[in-house]
Design a protein around this motif. Structure first.
Motif, mmCIF file in Angstrom:
data_model
loop_
_atom_site.group_PDB
_atom_site.id
_atom_site.type_symbol
_atom_site.label_atom_id
_atom_site.label_comp_id
_atom_site.label_asym_id
_atom_site.label_seq_id
_atom_site.Cartn_x
_atom_site.Cartn_y
_atom_site.Cartn_z
ATOM 1 N N LYS A 108 -0.521 -6.212 25.886
ATOM 2 C CA LYS A 108 -0.352 -6.365 24.445
ATOM 3 C C LYS A 108 -1.692 -6.796 23.855
ATOM 4 O O LYS A 108 -2.498 -7.457 24.525
ATOM 5 C CB LYS A 108 0.711 -7.408 24.109
ATOM 6 N N ILE A 118 1.415 -1.674 25.165
ATOM 7 C CA ILE A 118 1.242 -0.568 26.104
ATOM 8 C C ILE A 118 2.371 -0.616 27.118
ATOM 9 O O ILE A 118 2.616 -1.649 27.755
ATOM 10 C CB ILE A 118 -0.117 -0.632 26.821
ATOM 11 N N ILE A 140 2.584 5.360 28.257
ATOM 12 C CA ILE A 140 1.706 6.152 29.114
ATOM 13 C C ILE A 140 2.350 6.442 30.464
ATOM 14 O O ILE A 140 2.762 5.531 31.193
ATOM 15 C CB ILE A 140 0.378 5.418 29.354
ATOM 16 N N SER A 176 4.152 1.264 30.487
ATOM 17 C CA SER A 176 3.975 2.171 31.613
ATOM 18 C C SER A 176 5.282 2.903 31.881
ATOM 19 O O SER A 176 6.343 2.290 32.016
ATOM 20 C CB SER A 176 3.554 1.384 32.865
ATOM 21 N N LEU A 229 1.831 2.350 22.748
ATOM 22 C CA LEU A 229 1.217 3.429 23.517
ATOM 23 C C LEU A 229 1.988 3.536 24.829
ATOM 24 O O LEU A 229 1.965 2.615 25.652
ATOM 25 C CB LEU A 229 -0.255 3.112 23.760
ATOM 26 N N VAL A 241 -6.057 4.175 29.128
ATOM 27 C CA VAL A 241 -4.879 4.979 29.461
ATOM 28 C C VAL A 241 -4.745 5.224 30.956
ATOM 29 O O VAL A 241 -3.678 5.631 31.424
ATOM 30 C CB VAL A 241 -4.890 6.322 28.698
#
Length: 374
Positions: free
Chosen positions: A78, A66, A35, A68, A33, A106
């Motif tokens: 994680k 995840i 973001i 950034s 993901l 998120v």
């Protein structure tokens, strides 16, 4: 099956819930993901498309990473998307307790470094999921308007470049990650908030085409770009600075006594050729300058440049591009006798070796210097 996601994330501490017993190793694949939570784009949110993609990850019991998105992307979390309980009822209870906290994931990791590079963030995501067996996917929540790195779009005229050719160059020059076997879902693409300018519909379409071409050349399949809107609203001023991307201003006829620079995308040249892919683009770019030259009667010197040293003597490509630009000015009414052309290749004062095809495009120019009276 969202209970599995809530359980896995809670056990990893991402939802602020006490640690659980060690969950079993995931039997599925991996999800990254990616973001963007920064200036110049709306606050990130899980759109319907992103939720659906996460549902598939939950059902498989994926490993979750995840990332950034900043100018220096990093892995911020994680987790395993696997329920730690053996019973269905246990997972359902976890769902009831924690599902309400899921959207906060998120927005949990605001940017901590200036500028932004989704391109680099996707590469980092790939590095963290590529070794995991099973299906793999990358989900992005970002505007896709990079301000640093190989795909920097500070100058939005990059959107006029041939998308397929740019994707091929990034791959050939080994900037692109190998995304073979990885699907990519992009949400939030092209969505902005002030001070970033709102993209026009044509530029939004070009941005989608550019990312599609870049990801296709990197081997991603399938690629989905979803139009779901992120919530509007201004961002906190404390978030790190992100440069505003914009199109270069067209020449002002009020001030002719300076140098004007037009890159190959602005003038619509075919890649590595002096022929135009879009002659009308060149006419639009040069119309105001031509009108001012007509009105004042000034002469103008057109200088073609290249990103790399030309293989043939005499700088034939940069010469030919300067001559082609002259042809457009003549079409627009500037007397041919008032225009001098030359090609200098890489031998000009603003040259520096480009880092990637986007910077190379910015080195392939036609410089225009009106000869103003002193």
């Amino acid at each position: 099956m969202r209970n599995v996601l809530a359980a896995g994330l809670a056990c990893a501490g991402l939802l602020g819930v006490a640690a659980c017993s060690s969950p079993p190793k995931p039997s599925g694949g991996a999800t990254a993901l990616v973001i963007g939570n920064r200036q110049n784009m709306p606050a990130p949110a899980l759109t319907q498309a992103a939720r659906a993609a996460l549902d598939a990850a939950i059902e498989r019991g994926d490993q979750l990473v995840i990332v950034s998105v900043t100018g220096d992307p990093k892995v911020v979390a994680k987790s395993d998307l696997a329920c730690p309980w053996k019973s269905t009822e246990g997972c359902k209870k976890f769902l009831r307790d924690n599902l309400a906290k899921l959207p906060a994931i998120v927005t949990k990791y605001p940017a901590d470094a200036k500028e932004t590079s989704l391109f680099a963030a996707i590469k980092l995501a790939r590095d963290n999921i590529s070794s995991v067996p099973g299906p793999k996917q990358i989900i992005t929540i970002d505007s896709g308007l990079d301000t640093t790195g190989p795909l920097a779009m500070n100058d939005l005229s990059v959107l006029d470049a041939d998308a397929a050719d740019l994707g091929k160059e990034l791959k050939t020059e080994r900037y692109s990650p190998d995304l073979t076997g990885i699907s990519v879902l992009m949400t939030g693409l092209g969505q902005t908030v002030a001070p970033q300018v709102r993209l026009t519909s044509p530029d939004s379409a070009r941005l989608a085409a550019l990312w599609t071409a870049v990801l296709q050349q990197a081997g991603a399949k399938p690629i989905r770009i979803e139009p779901d809107s992120l919530p509007p609203g201004q961002r906190a001023a404390v978030l790190p600075v992100v440069s505003v991307t914009k199109r270069p201003e067209l020449p002002s006829p009020k001030n002719l006594c300076r140098q004007f620079r037009f890159n190959e995308a602005q003038l619509g040249f075919q890649p590595n050729k002096s022929a135009f892919a879009d002659r009308n683009r060149a006419r639009t770019a040069l119309r105001d300058l031509a009108a001012a030259l007509q009105r004042t009667g000034f002469n103008v010197v057109l200088t073609g440049t290249t990103a790399y040293k030309e293989s043939r003597p005499g700088n034939p490509l940069s010469n030919a591009r300067a001559t082609a630009a002259k042809g457009i000015l003549v079409e627009l009414g500037v007397p041919a006798g008032h225009i001098l052309t030359q090609g200098v290749g890489i031998n000009w004062s603003g040259y520096h070796p480009p880092d990637g095809p986007v910077e190379a495009m910015k080195m392939r120019l036609v410089l225009m210097d009106p000869t103003c009276p002193r």
